[in-house]
Design an enzyme around this catalytic site. Structure first.
Site, PDB file in Angstrom:
ATOM      1  N   ASP A  67       0.834  -1.200   0.000  1.00 40.12           N
ATOM      2  CA  ASP A  67       0.000   0.000   0.000  1.00 40.12           C
ATOM      3  C   ASP A  67       0.866   1.247   0.000  1.00 40.12           C
ATOM      4  O   ASP A  67       2.101   1.163   0.081  1.00 40.12           O
ATOM      5  CB  ASP A  67      -0.969  -0.003   1.195  1.00 40.12           C
ATOM      6  CG  ASP A  67      -0.254  -0.224   2.537  1.00 40.12           C
ATOM      7  OD1 ASP A  67       0.985  -0.121   2.588  1.00 40.12           O
ATOM      8  OD2 ASP A  67      -0.941  -0.512   3.537  1.00 40.12           O
ATOM      9  N   ASN A 136      -7.189  -0.820  14.381  1.00 36.00           N
ATOM     10  CA  ASN A 136      -8.622  -0.985  14.152  1.00 36.00           C
ATOM     11  C   ASN A 136      -8.920  -2.242  13.339  1.00 36.00           C
ATOM     12  O   ASN A 136     -10.049  -2.435  12.875  1.00 36.00           O
ATOM     13  CB  ASN A 136      -9.202   0.254  13.459  1.00 36.00           C
ATOM     14  CG  ASN A 136      -8.639   0.457  12.051  1.00 36.00           C
ATOM     15  OD1 ASN A 136      -7.691  -0.222  11.646  1.00 36.00           O
ATOM     16  ND2 ASN A 136      -9.214   1.385  11.316  1.00 36.00           N
ATOM     17  N   HIS A 138      -7.400  -3.163  10.434  1.00 35.62           N
ATOM     18  CA  HIS A 138      -7.175  -3.102   8.995  1.00 35.62           C
ATOM     19  C   HIS A 138      -5.917  -3.870   8.600  1.00 35.62           C
ATOM     20  O   HIS A 138      -5.005  -4.053   9.406  1.00 35.62           O
ATOM     21  CB  HIS A 138      -7.090  -1.647   8.504  1.00 35.62           C
ATOM     22  CG  HIS A 138      -5.816  -0.947   8.873  1.00 35.62           C
ATOM     23  ND1 HIS A 138      -5.771   0.102   9.762  1.00 35.62           N
ATOM     24  CD2 HIS A 138      -4.532  -1.118   8.463  1.00 35.62           C
ATOM     25  CE1 HIS A 138      -4.531   0.548   9.867  1.00 35.62           C
ATOM     26  NE2 HIS A 138      -3.760  -0.191   9.091  1.00 35.62           N
ATOM     27  N   GLU A 143      -9.820  -0.806   5.211  1.00 36.85           N
ATOM     28  CA  GLU A 143     -10.328  -0.290   6.473  1.00 36.85           C
ATOM     29  C   GLU A 143     -11.666  -0.939   6.852  1.00 36.85           C
ATOM     30  O   GLU A 143     -12.404  -1.419   5.976  1.00 36.85           O
ATOM     31  CB  GLU A 143     -10.543   1.223   6.357  1.00 36.85           C
ATOM     32  CG  GLU A 143      -9.287   2.025   6.039  1.00 36.85           C
ATOM     33  CD  GLU A 143      -8.487   2.375   7.278  1.00 36.85           C
ATOM     34  OE1 GLU A 143      -8.688   1.713   8.323  1.00 36.85           O
ATOM     35  OE2 GLU A 143      -7.667   3.301   7.199  1.00 36.85           O
TER      36      GLU A 143
END
Length: 235
Positions: A67, A136, A138, A143
């Site tokens: 990414d 979180n 991801h 996400e």
């Protein structure tokens, strides 16, 4: 998912490094999808040390960038490009023709994602994907959401991602990222998930329950037949 726990970060990193070496010995033109951040740094440092003794092992290795933050120049220390050049590409002497990565600041991010997706499809499946775990849940910039994207795409970044150590000190933080999608990741033949760092206790607990949900993208790794989940016992 093969869960393994280690006394410290160095032991976890070395174990992940030995997995990479074993795969390289089995297939010299290995294609590795590489994450950035604190979790995989020790593994990359381990591989860099191995290169000094056995450079021939890495002569056909291909790296795929997982990414990239949107809008940062490639010379910015917070960019994934800068990180990979420093920790993996330069130490292992990976030339451009054995590297696939998003441009850091493209004029058209969607078009750039399409370019990377097409290159991945043309080059063949990823052999080994090295992932970290976001606070979180991801993986990459996939996400938590009501739905997940299968292929390379532009992702709107959550507040949690914007607090990531790579960009948390920026006055203007990236609002979007470019990332491989869930099918890209799950199509890899083997996956290493590295879990390290503070503030991940809740997400680790949720991942352990094996409840697959788009609100915690990492849970989709339970669907993959060969995931090595490496964790430091207490961080």
């Amino acid at each position: 998912m093969n869960n393994q726990f280690f006394e410290d970060y160095e032991a976890m990193s070395a174990h992940a490094g030995h997995i990479v070496l074993s795969e390289l010995k089995r297939k010299e033109n290995l294609r590795i999808c590489a994450a950035t951040g604190n979790s995989p740094t020790g593994t990359y440092e381990f591989l860099a040390r191995q290169y000094l003794n056995r450079p021939e092992l890495f002569k056909k290795l291909h790296i795929v960038k997982l990414d990239e933050w949107g809008g940062l120049p490639d010379t910015h220390p917070g960019s994934c490009e800068y990180y990979l050049q420093e920790h993996l590409l330069s130490p292992l002497h990976i030339p451009n023709d054995r590297y696939t990565g998003f441009i850091t600041n493209p004029q058209n991010a969607s078009k750039e994602c399409k370019r990377i997706q097409q290159k991945i499809e043309n080059d063949g499946l990823i052999d080994l994907c090295i992932l970290g775990l976001g606070k979180n849940g991801h993986i990459g910039f996939n996400e938590p959401d009501h739905h997940l994207q299968p292929f390379c795409h532009v992702a709107q970044l959550s507040e949690a991602s914007q607090r990531h150590g790579m960009v948390k000190d920026l006055d203007i933080k990236p609002s979007f990222g470019m990332t491989l999608g869930m099918q890209n990741i799950l199509s890899a033949k083997r996956i290493i998930l590295l879990i390290y760092g503070t503030g991940k206790e809740e997400v680790r607990s949720k991942l352990k329950k094996k409840n697959i949900t788009t609100q915690l993208p990492a849970t989709f790794l339970w669907l993959h037949p060969k995931v090595d989940c490496l964790q430091v016992k207490s961080t």
